[in-house]
Design a protein around this motif. Sequence first.
Motif, PDB file in Angstrom:
ATOM      1  N   ILE A 257     -18.566  -4.944   6.033  1.00 34.07           N
ATOM      2  CA  ILE A 257     -18.001  -3.609   6.798  1.00 34.07           C
ATOM      3  C   ILE A 257     -16.451  -3.349   6.577  1.00 34.07           C
ATOM      4  O   ILE A 257     -15.816  -2.481   6.341  1.00 34.07           O
ATOM      5  CB  ILE A 257     -18.523  -3.519   8.493  1.00 34.07           C
ATOM      6  N   VAL A 258     -15.834  -4.253   7.070  1.00 31.38           N
ATOM      7  CA  VAL A 258     -14.458  -4.371   7.065  1.00 31.38           C
ATOM      8  C   VAL A 258     -13.653  -4.053   5.678  1.00 31.38           C
ATOM      9  O   VAL A 258     -12.974  -3.450   5.494  1.00 31.38           O
ATOM     10  CB  VAL A 258     -13.727  -5.666   7.681  1.00 31.38           C
ATOM     11  N   MET A 259     -14.417  -4.878   4.642  1.00 29.48           N
ATOM     12  CA  MET A 259     -13.791  -4.786   3.426  1.00 29.48           C
ATOM     13  C   MET A 259     -14.344  -3.247   2.869  1.00 29.48           C
ATOM     14  O   MET A 259     -13.415  -2.738   2.052  1.00 29.48           O
ATOM     15  CB  MET A 259     -14.208  -5.829   2.334  1.00 29.48           C
ATOM     16  N   ALA A 260     -15.453  -2.635   2.975  1.00 34.20           N
ATOM     17  CA  ALA A 260     -15.622  -1.554   2.679  1.00 34.20           C
ATOM     18  C   ALA A 260     -14.902  -0.452   3.274  1.00 34.20           C
ATOM     19  O   ALA A 260     -14.302   0.546   2.729  1.00 34.20           O
ATOM     20  CB  ALA A 260     -17.320  -1.141   3.106  1.00 34.20           C
ATOM     21  N   LEU A 261     -14.548  -0.312   4.647  1.00 32.47           N
ATOM     22  CA  LEU A 261     -13.714   0.542   5.169  1.00 32.47           C
ATOM     23  C   LEU A 261     -12.180   0.338   4.666  1.00 32.47           C
ATOM     24  O   LEU A 261     -11.381   1.384   4.417  1.00 32.47           O
ATOM     25  CB  LEU A 261     -13.446   0.128   6.558  1.00 32.47           C
ATOM     26  N   ARG A 262     -11.708  -0.895   4.198  1.00 30.44           N
ATOM     27  CA  ARG A 262     -10.537  -1.001   3.488  1.00 30.44           C
ATOM     28  C   ARG A 262     -10.395  -0.700   2.124  1.00 30.44           C
ATOM     29  O   ARG A 262      -9.396   0.013   1.700  1.00 30.44           O
ATOM     30  CB  ARG A 262     -10.032  -2.573   3.715  1.00 30.44           C
ATOM     31  N   THR A 263     -11.426  -1.094   1.479  1.00 28.28           N
ATOM     32  CA  THR A 263     -11.482  -0.635  -0.182  1.00 28.28           C
ATOM     33  C   THR A 263     -11.627   0.752  -0.423  1.00 28.28           C
ATOM     34  O   THR A 263     -11.190   1.535  -1.219  1.00 28.28           O
ATOM     35  CB  THR A 263     -12.624  -1.423  -0.639  1.00 28.28           C
ATOM     36  N   ARG A 264     -12.570   1.343   0.620  1.00 25.85           N
ATOM     37  CA  ARG A 264     -12.820   2.892   0.474  1.00 25.85           C
ATOM     38  C   ARG A 264     -12.122   3.694   1.619  1.00 25.85           C
ATOM     39  O   ARG A 264     -12.849   4.417   2.281  1.00 25.85           O
ATOM     40  CB  ARG A 264     -14.170   3.248   0.499  1.00 25.85           C
TER      41      ARG A 264
ATOM     42  N   ASP B 261     -10.225   5.821   1.427  1.00 23.83           N
ATOM     43  CA  ASP B 261     -10.170   7.349   0.936  1.00 23.83           C
ATOM     44  C   ASP B 261     -11.520   8.123   1.335  1.00 23.83           C
ATOM     45  O   ASP B 261     -11.447   9.330   1.645  1.00 23.83           O
ATOM     46  CB  ASP B 261     -10.001   7.415  -0.671  1.00 23.83           C
ATOM     47  N   GLN B 262     -12.491   7.296   1.404  1.00 24.35           N
ATOM     48  CA  GLN B 262     -13.643   7.929   1.761  1.00 24.35           C
ATOM     49  C   GLN B 262     -13.949   7.862   3.339  1.00 24.35           C
ATOM     50  O   GLN B 262     -14.337   8.805   4.102  1.00 24.35           O
ATOM     51  CB  GLN B 262     -14.951   6.897   1.556  1.00 24.35           C
ATOM     52  N   TYR B 263     -13.384   6.686   3.994  1.00 27.97           N
ATOM     53  CA  TYR B 263     -13.801   6.650   5.619  1.00 27.97           C
ATOM     54  C   TYR B 263     -12.568   6.846   6.461  1.00 27.97           C
ATOM     55  O   TYR B 263     -12.659   7.322   7.761  1.00 27.97           O
ATOM     56  CB  TYR B 263     -14.318   5.308   5.895  1.00 27.97           C
ATOM     57  N   ASN B 264     -11.394   6.674   6.096  1.00 23.95           N
ATOM     58  CA  ASN B 264     -10.130   7.097   6.875  1.00 23.95           C
ATOM     59  C   ASN B 264     -10.118   6.346   8.208  1.00 23.95           C
ATOM     60  O   ASN B 264      -9.868   6.955   9.143  1.00 23.95           O
ATOM     61  CB  ASN B 264     -10.035   8.655   6.802  1.00 23.95           C
ATOM     62  N   ARG B 265     -10.413   4.962   7.975  1.00 23.10           N
ATOM     63  CA  ARG B 265     -10.657   4.300   9.207  1.00 23.10           C
ATOM     64  C   ARG B 265     -10.008   2.945   8.989  1.00 23.10           C
ATOM     65  O   ARG B 265     -10.072   2.460   7.800  1.00 23.10           O
ATOM     66  CB  ARG B 265     -12.128   4.169   9.831  1.00 23.10           C
ATOM     67  N   VAL B 266      -9.452   2.158   9.879  1.00 21.59           N
ATOM     68  CA  VAL B 266      -8.800   0.945   9.787  1.00 21.59           C
ATOM     69  C   VAL B 266      -9.205   0.071  10.955  1.00 21.59           C
ATOM     70  O   VAL B 266      -9.608   0.526  11.786  1.00 21.59           O
ATOM     71  CB  VAL B 266      -7.203   1.138   9.875  1.00 21.59           C
ATOM     72  N   THR B 267      -9.267  -1.156  10.613  1.00 19.90           N
ATOM     73  CA  THR B 267      -9.427  -2.305  11.810  1.00 19.90           C
ATOM     74  C   THR B 267      -8.281  -3.096  11.730  1.00 19.90           C
ATOM     75  O   THR B 267      -7.222  -3.154  11.068  1.00 19.90           O
ATOM     76  CB  THR B 267     -10.823  -2.989  11.336  1.00 19.90           C
TER      77      THR B 267
END
Length: 524
Positions: free
Chosen positions: A256-263, A265-271
Motif C-alpha cells: 500500500i505504502v509503495m503504491a501510494l508513493r509510486t503512483r 499522480d493517481q492517489y495524491n496521498r502521502v504517508t
Amino acid sequence: MTFQHPSFGNMADDRVIIFDTTLRDGEQSPGFSMNIEEKLRMAHALSGLGVDVIEAGFPVASEGDFESVRRIAEEVRGSVICGLARSGGRRDIEAAGDALKKAERSRIHNFISTSPLHMKYKLRMEPETVLEIIASGNQKARQYTDDVEWSAEDGSRTDPDFLCRCVEVAIRNGANTINIPDTVGFATPEEMRAIFKMLMERVPGADKVIFSAHNHNDLGLGVANTLASVEGGARQIECTINGIGERAGNAALEEIVMALRTRHDQYNRVTGIETTKLLSMSRMLATITGFDVQPNKAIVGRNAFAHESGIHQDGILKNAATYEIMTPESVGWNKTSLVMGKHSGRAAFRDKLASMGYPVLEEEALNAAFARFKDLADRKKVVFDDDIRELVDDESRDHDRIHLVSLELTAGTKESARVKLEISVDGAIQYAAVSGNGPVDAAFRAIGEAFPHTATLALFSVANVTEGTDAQARTTVRLLENGKLVDGQGADSDTVVSAVRAYIHALNKLLTKRERTEPEALVS
C-alpha cells in the motif's frame, strides 16, 4: 487545508494515517503468535518505521495480551498505541483503558458486528440493540481517552441505510475514527469506493472524523480494495507487515505504502513511512514468526527486483526505469552487500549492524552474535548482509527456554546416521544419543528424547540464504500440537545444525502457546 485530529493535531489534506495491526489481527493467524518480548521488538521497529498507530493487542482476551499491550504502551514512544475492545464486552473497554494508562498517546478501538448475517447468527441481537451498544461503547471509551475508533464488523456486507445509522450514532457518541472493514474479503474495489463516498455524503458529522479502511485478502483484493477506499475518502489505512492475518491475510502495509508513493499522480496521498526500512521490517517479522516471505512477494520478496529474462536484463542495463517502477534502494535493498570478512573486528561488526537497522544489542547478545559471525567467516569465503542478518536474528532468542548447546553427527551410505545432542532446558542440560534414517531424522529424534513432547512435524523445508555451496541454510520447521501450528526458523552453514535450530525455535513457540490463555474469538 488541514484536518484536526486529537492525536495528530492539524493534518494536511493529503496525509494518510497508517494503522498497523500486525500485533493484533496479524498475530491471531494460525502459527503467527509472538511472545511479549517479540511483540515489544516489533512495536519498537514499527514506531521506527513511522507507523502512526500500532494496534498492540486485545487486552481482555488473556493475561498475556493485557501485559503485552501494557508493556508496549509503557515503553514504545512515537506512535499512538491502540487496544482493541468489543463495544458491548463486559470488561473489554475497561481492560483496554487500564492497559493503555502509561501510553504517550492512546486509542481505544471498539467494534460490533452490523451485517444482517452477523447480527442474526453471531450476536443474536436486533438492530436497535446494536445501535444502543454502539452508543454506550463509545461513551465508555471516551472516559479513558479522547482518541476513540469504532468499527462496523462485516461493514462491507451491512445494509447501507443501517450502516449510515450506525456511523451517525458512533460519531454522536464520541468516536473520531470510523472503520469500515471488509472482514471476510468479499467486496470489490468499486463497492469499497462507493461505501466510503456514501457515508461521507449521507452521515451528519462525517466531515469531522477520519474514515478508515480495513480489508482482508480472501479474494486477493485486499490492497486493491484499500486503494479504492482511499479514492472514496478513507484517510486511515489498516494493514499488516507482509500482509499476515487470518485466513488469506490482510492488506500488506509495504504494498500500500509503495503504491501510494509510486503512483502519487493517481492517489495524491502521502504517508509518514520511512520506506527504506520496509525490507528489514519484513525480514524481522519473518524471523520472529518463522514464516518466510514468498519469493515473488511484491516489494519485499527476493525476486521483486530480480530480472532473468534476457530482454529485461538488456533494458535494465540501458535504463533501470524500463522494467523497474521504483528503485530497490527505496525499500531497503542494497546493491552491494559484500562487506565483512574474518578479519573484521567487533567495532566494525557493531557498525555494520547499525547500518542494517538493528537496535543497539546488549553486550552479551552482541558477543554471542559476533562469535557466530567469526565462526561463519572462518567457514565461508565471503559474508553477505543476508548472512549477518540470519545469524543475528537466530541468536536474538535469549528469552527462549530451550537452547542448542552442541551437536555431533556421523552419517554415510553404509550405516545409519547417529546424533549426539546437548540442549539446555530452563538452564538444565539434557543429553541424547539417537540413530535415525538420515542425519535430520536422527537429530529430530534426539530432540524428542532430550525434551519429550507430543508435537508432530507438519513441514520441513530448506532454502539457501545466499549463493554458493558454502551458503548458510535457512530452515523452516512447522510443528503441530493439539490443533496449534507454529513455524520455527534456523540458520547455519551446516544444514543439519540449521534444522535443529529451527526445530528448537518451533518448540519454544509451542511452549509460549501453552503458557498463554486461549483468547476468545477476535474481530478482523
